[in-house]
Design a protein around this motif. Structure first.
Motif, PDB file in Angstrom:
ATOM      1  N   TYR A 201       0.838  -1.202   0.000  1.00 40.52           N
ATOM      2  CA  TYR A 201       0.000   0.000   0.000  1.00 40.52           C
ATOM      3  C   TYR A 201       0.873   1.252   0.000  1.00 40.52           C
ATOM      4  N   ASP A 202       1.888   1.263   0.856  1.00 40.45           N
ATOM      5  CA  ASP A 202       2.781   2.416   0.935  1.00 40.45           C
ATOM      6  C   ASP A 202       3.519   2.623  -0.390  1.00 40.45           C
TER       7      ASP A 202
ATOM      8  N   GLU B 272      -9.991   5.237   1.877  1.00 39.42           N
ATOM      9  CA  GLU B 272     -11.331   5.730   2.182  1.00 39.42           C
ATOM     10  C   GLU B 272     -12.298   4.548   2.312  1.00 39.42           C
TER      11      GLU B 272
ATOM     12  N   GLN C  43     -13.706   3.412  -3.206  1.00 36.98           N
ATOM     13  CA  GLN C  43     -12.576   3.853  -4.023  1.00 36.98           C
ATOM     14  C   GLN C  43     -11.672   2.670  -4.388  1.00 36.98           C
TER      15      GLN C  43
ATOM     16  N   PHE D 178       0.631   4.092  -2.680  1.00 35.73           N
ATOM     17  CA  PHE D 178      -0.184   5.241  -2.256  1.00 35.73           C
ATOM     18  C   PHE D 178       0.489   6.148  -1.227  1.00 35.73           C
ATOM     19  N   LYS D 179       1.674   5.781  -0.794  1.00 32.72           N
ATOM     20  CA  LYS D 179       2.389   6.551   0.226  1.00 32.72           C
ATOM     21  C   LYS D 179       1.498   6.744   1.461  1.00 32.72           C
ATOM     22  N   LYS D 180       1.326   7.984   1.900  1.00 28.83           N
ATOM     23  CA  LYS D 180       0.600   8.248   3.148  1.00 28.83           C
ATOM     24  C   LYS D 180      -0.884   8.542   2.942  1.00 28.83           C
ATOM     25  N   ASN D 181      -1.382   8.360   1.726  1.00 23.99           N
ATOM     26  CA  ASN D 181      -2.800   8.625   1.480  1.00 23.99           C
ATOM     27  C   ASN D 181      -3.673   7.646   2.257  1.00 23.99           C
ATOM     28  N   LYS D 182      -4.591   8.169   3.012  1.00 27.01           N
ATOM     29  CA  LYS D 182      -5.465   7.344   3.841  1.00 27.01           C
ATOM     30  C   LYS D 182      -6.497   6.619   2.975  1.00 27.01           C
TER      31      LYS D 182
END
Length: 284
Positions: A111-112, A121, A187, A115-119
């Motif tokens: 995931y990181d 949804e 999403q 998407f890095k630090k995007n939470k």
């Protein structure tokens, strides 16, 4: 020589032996890695297989479908990730047996990476078995807004919902009827079922089509481009192959097996090389 292995069903196409042997060569560690396919025709059960491997002085094994939840029963010491998700994909045989879960850590790293630090949804998770448990709890650790869980086994699904609630992770169990409605709200879509594997062809969404605004993560990597990912690719959705989870969880398992022989920073430097190799080999 370190002796390692993989236990599961229908694992003839697994790349686990290849990646662990490849990592062994990269770090000059002598190891062997065997697969133990406990299919319907095999006369040995999971418990007996573990006992046999311990007698043969195996250092540890990876566990895959359908034994990840059962594996917990045979551990003396349970790592926090396995304890949280109540499933294990890695057992270490020392004086005592240790249960670890690198599906959990591997998904977080995947995931990181994307998407890095995007939470996260609203996310639709298909399947609440061993890897589904790991991923729902991992999403919870990322403060996911809401998880919609589709699990055919209602008893299993309800139990997972209750466990997630104790960690204040918002999750709703759904059946197939509202899938189309939920699909438009989420999403991300994560497939944690075996549907799409070489031995269980098909798409876990059935006839439903994802949208371009979705990102789609399939834990299956044999084949690497599943029917679900092909559907996503056609509509322009972001697709994430199970190759990534395979690589990241394998790196974490290798670190556990080899402990102080491998530096974590050094192994992280192999990510680009490994992704390049396995995507070229498998993503067709």
């Amino acid at each position: 020589m370190i002796k390692l292995g993989l236990i599961g069903k229908n694992i003839q196409s697994s790349q686990a032996p290849d990646i662990h042997k490849r990592l062994g060569k990269l770090f000059n560690i002598s190891l062997s890695y065997q697969t133990f396919d406990l299919n319907e025709n095999n006369k040995i059960d999971f418990s007996d297989q573990l006992t046999l491997l311990k007698k043969k002085e195996f250092l540890g094994v990876n566990i895959t479908f359908p034994f990840k939840e059962e594996a917990m029963k045979y551990a003396d010491i349970i790592n926090i990730s396995s304890l949280t998700v109540q499933s294990s994909n890695t057992l270490l045989f020392k004086e005592k047996t240790f249960a670890e879960n690198t599906d959990y850590s591997g998904f977080l790293r995947s995931y990181d990476f994307h998407f890095k630090k995007n939470k996260p949804e609203k996310i639709l998770v298909l399947g609440g078995g061993g890897v589904g448990r790991a991923i729902t709890f991992a999403l919870g650790s990322l403060n996911v807004e809401h998880i919609y869980l589709y699990e055919k086994d209602q008893f299993k699904g309800q139990n997972l919902i209750k466990e997630l609630e104790t960690f204040k992770i918002n999750c709703t169990l759904i059946n197939r009827n509202p899938l189309e409605t939920i699909r438009s709200e989420v999403q991300g879509i994560v497939n944690c079922t075996p549907v799409g594997h070489y031995d269980l062809a098909g798409c876990p969404l059935g006839q439903l089509i994802p949208s371009s605004h979705h990102w789609i993560f399939d834990v299956i990597y044999t084949p690497a481009k599943t029917d679900l990912l092909k559907k996503g690719e056609k509509v322009g959705a972001k697709i994430i192959s199970g190759i990534d989870l395979f690589i990241f969880q394998a790196l974490d398992a290798f670190l556990l097996f080899c402990e102080e022989r491998v530096d974590k920073n050094q192994i992280s430097k192999q990510i680009h090389f490994l992704r390049q190799h396995y995507f070229k080999l498998l993503f067709k």
